[in-house]
Design an enzyme around this catalytic site. Structure first.
Site, PDB file in Angstrom:
ATOM      1  N   ASP A   1      38.377  26.566  41.067  1.00  0.00           N
ATOM      2  CA  ASP A   1      39.354  25.949  41.805  1.00  0.00           C
ATOM      3  C   ASP A   1      39.332  24.541  42.128  1.00  0.00           C
ATOM      4  OD1 ASP A   1      41.737  26.638  43.441  1.00  0.00           O
ATOM      5  OD2 ASP A   1      40.611  26.508  45.274  1.00  0.00           O
TER       6      ASP A   1
ATOM      7  N   THR B   1      42.068  32.305  34.972  1.00  0.00           N
ATOM      8  CA  THR B   1      43.088  31.320  35.323  1.00  0.00           C
ATOM      9  C   THR B   1      44.321  31.776  34.340  1.00  0.00           C
ATOM     10  OG1 THR B   1      43.967  28.940  35.321  1.00  0.00           O
ATOM     11  CG2 THR B   1      42.564  29.724  33.550  1.00  0.00           C
TER      12      THR B   1
ATOM     13  N   ALA C   1      47.541  27.323  31.583  1.00  0.00           N
ATOM     14  CA  ALA C   1      47.494  27.056  30.351  1.00  0.00           C
ATOM     15  C   ALA C   1      46.730  25.771  29.905  1.00  0.00           C
ATOM     16  CB  ALA C   1      48.693  27.200  29.388  1.00  0.00           C
TER      17      ALA C   1
ATOM     18  N   LYS D   1      40.137  12.111  29.795  1.00  0.00           N
ATOM     19  CA  LYS D   1      40.113  13.143  30.897  1.00  0.00           C
ATOM     20  C   LYS D   1      38.797  14.114  30.442  1.00  0.00           C
ATOM     21  CE  LYS D   1      42.792  16.064  34.030  1.00  0.00           C
ATOM     22  NZ  LYS D   1      44.030  16.814  34.238  1.00  0.00           N
TER      23      LYS D   1
HETATM   24  P1  ITT Z   1      44.676  28.729  38.646  1.00  0.00           P
HETATM   25  O1  ITT Z   1      44.436  29.138  40.158  1.00  0.00           O
HETATM   26  O2  ITT Z   1      45.529  29.903  37.948  1.00  0.00           O
HETATM   27  O3  ITT Z   1      43.604  28.285  37.879  1.00  0.00           O
HETATM   28  P2  ITT Z   1      46.434  26.648  39.838  1.00  0.00           P
HETATM   29  O4  ITT Z   1      47.383  25.707  38.594  1.00  0.00           O
HETATM   30  O5  ITT Z   1      46.936  27.103  40.950  1.00  0.00           O
HETATM   31  O6  ITT Z   1      45.651  27.680  38.421  1.00  0.00           O
HETATM   32  P3  ITT Z   1      43.963  25.313  40.827  1.00  0.00           P
HETATM   33  O7  ITT Z   1      44.400  26.080  42.091  1.00  0.00           O
HETATM   34  O8  ITT Z   1      42.681  25.242  40.427  1.00  0.00           O
HETATM   35  O9  ITT Z   1      44.891  25.738  39.701  1.00  0.00           O
HETATM   36  O10 ITT Z   1      44.505  23.883  41.412  1.00  0.00           O
HETATM   37  C1  ITT Z   1      45.502  23.833  41.977  1.00  0.00           C
HETATM   38  C2  ITT Z   1      46.167  22.426  42.007  1.00  0.00           C
HETATM   39  O11 ITT Z   1      45.599  21.113  42.101  1.00  0.00           O
HETATM   40  C3  ITT Z   1      46.917  22.285  40.708  1.00  0.00           C
HETATM   41  O12 ITT Z   1      48.188  23.277  40.606  1.00  0.00           O
HETATM   42  C4  ITT Z   1      47.564  20.807  40.351  1.00  0.00           C
HETATM   43  O13 ITT Z   1      48.548  20.555  41.158  1.00  0.00           O
HETATM   44  C5  ITT Z   1      45.993  20.166  41.257  1.00  0.00           C
HETATM   45  N1  ITT Z   1      45.334  20.118  40.072  1.00  0.00           N
HETATM   46  C6  ITT Z   1      43.787  20.940  39.700  1.00  0.00           C
HETATM   47  N2  ITT Z   1      43.463  20.112  38.779  1.00  0.00           N
HETATM   48  C7  ITT Z   1      44.141  19.038  38.317  1.00  0.00           C
HETATM   49  C8  ITT Z   1      43.954  18.031  37.361  1.00  0.00           C
HETATM   50  O14 ITT Z   1      43.224  18.108  36.437  1.00  0.00           O
HETATM   51  N3  ITT Z   1      44.931  16.959  37.309  1.00  0.00           N
HETATM   52  C9  ITT Z   1      45.856  17.068  38.045  1.00  0.00           C
HETATM   53  N4  ITT Z   1      46.018  17.986  39.145  1.00  0.00           N
HETATM   54  C10 ITT Z   1      45.411  18.962  39.124  1.00  0.00           C
END
Ligand code: ITT
Length: 192
Positions: free
Chosen positions: A68, A7, A10, A171
């Site tokens: 994801d 990922t 951060a 969390k």
């Molecule tokens: P990577 O793909 O590099 O891991 P990302 O930010 O794109 O980073 P994801 O694809 O897993 O991460 O997540 C998609 C979105 O879902 C992320 O940008 C957030 O908006 C939301 N999301 C995921 N986990 C979350 C959490 O714990 N709290 C709030 N929003 C979350």
């Protein structure tokens, strides 16, 4: 022991670092000098987590895992789901994403939603798919400054405050990634 978390986010690395024992050194893509954006072309969280883990496994041949994650809203048939980061467009604008969730829900009362995460793991010669989920409701104002993404509009079941207000302690106990991380820990312990 070193484990690569595929990922660039951060916040996710910081979250996981608090959940894993100190004996595991979690390295992010930035830590290993991988600055490429891995294209998430899958149609589900399951497909995307495997795409990200496969990319690192094939390129570096190291133990690694990818997650994801997304917010799934019941009344929106699971949207934004796999498209959570880019729900309102390609530039990952969280303010616009939240506005879009609100406008699609059009003032529904206590709409049910959940965060879901899927981990795809390559560890000690084996591969695993792990999942975690936390249920709650969407609110129509942003509350709190902690967390990231949709945390300011998500109130987990059994609480009155949003994830952004509750902070990392809560969390880390009930969150979707915390639940999947418990399964990851079991695998690490079994194989060490
Ligand atoms: P990577 O793909 O590099 O891991 P990302 O930010 O794109 O980073 P994801 O694809 O897993 O991460 O997540 C998609 C979105 O879902 C992320 O940008 C957030 O908006 C939301 N999301 C995921 N986990 C979350 C959490 O714990 N709290 C709030 N929003 C979350």
């Amino acid at each position: 022991m070193k484990l690569i978390f595929a990922t660039h986010n951060a916040h996710k690395v910081a979250e996981l670092n608090q959940l894993l024992p100190k004996s595991i050194k979690l390295l992010s893509l930035n830590d290993i000098g991988c600055h490429e954006e891995i294209e998430e072309t899958g149609k589900s969280l399951e497909e995307n987590s495997k795409i990200k883990a496969d990319f690192i496994r094939n390129k570096y041949g190291l133990d690694c895992f990818a997650d994801d994650s997304g917010l799934e809203v019941e009344l929106l048939d699971g949207a934004p789901g796999v498209y959570s980061a880019r729900y309102a467009g390609p530039n990952k604008d969280m303010e616009a994403n939240i506005q879009k969730v609100w406008s699609e829900l059009d003032g529904e009362t206590n709409p049910k939603a959940w965060f879901r995460t899927v981990f795809y793991v390559y560890f000690s010669g084996k591969e695993y798919e792990l999942a975690g989920r936390v249920e709650g409701t969407i609110i129509f104002e942003k509350r709190g400054t902690g967390g990231f993404g949709y945390d300011p509009i998500f109130v987990p079941k059994g609480y009155q405050k949003t994830f952004a207000e509750l902070g990392e302690d809560v969390k880390n106990k009930i969150g979707h990634r915390a639940i999947a991380t418990q399964s990851l820990l079991k695998i690490v312990k079994q194989n060490c």
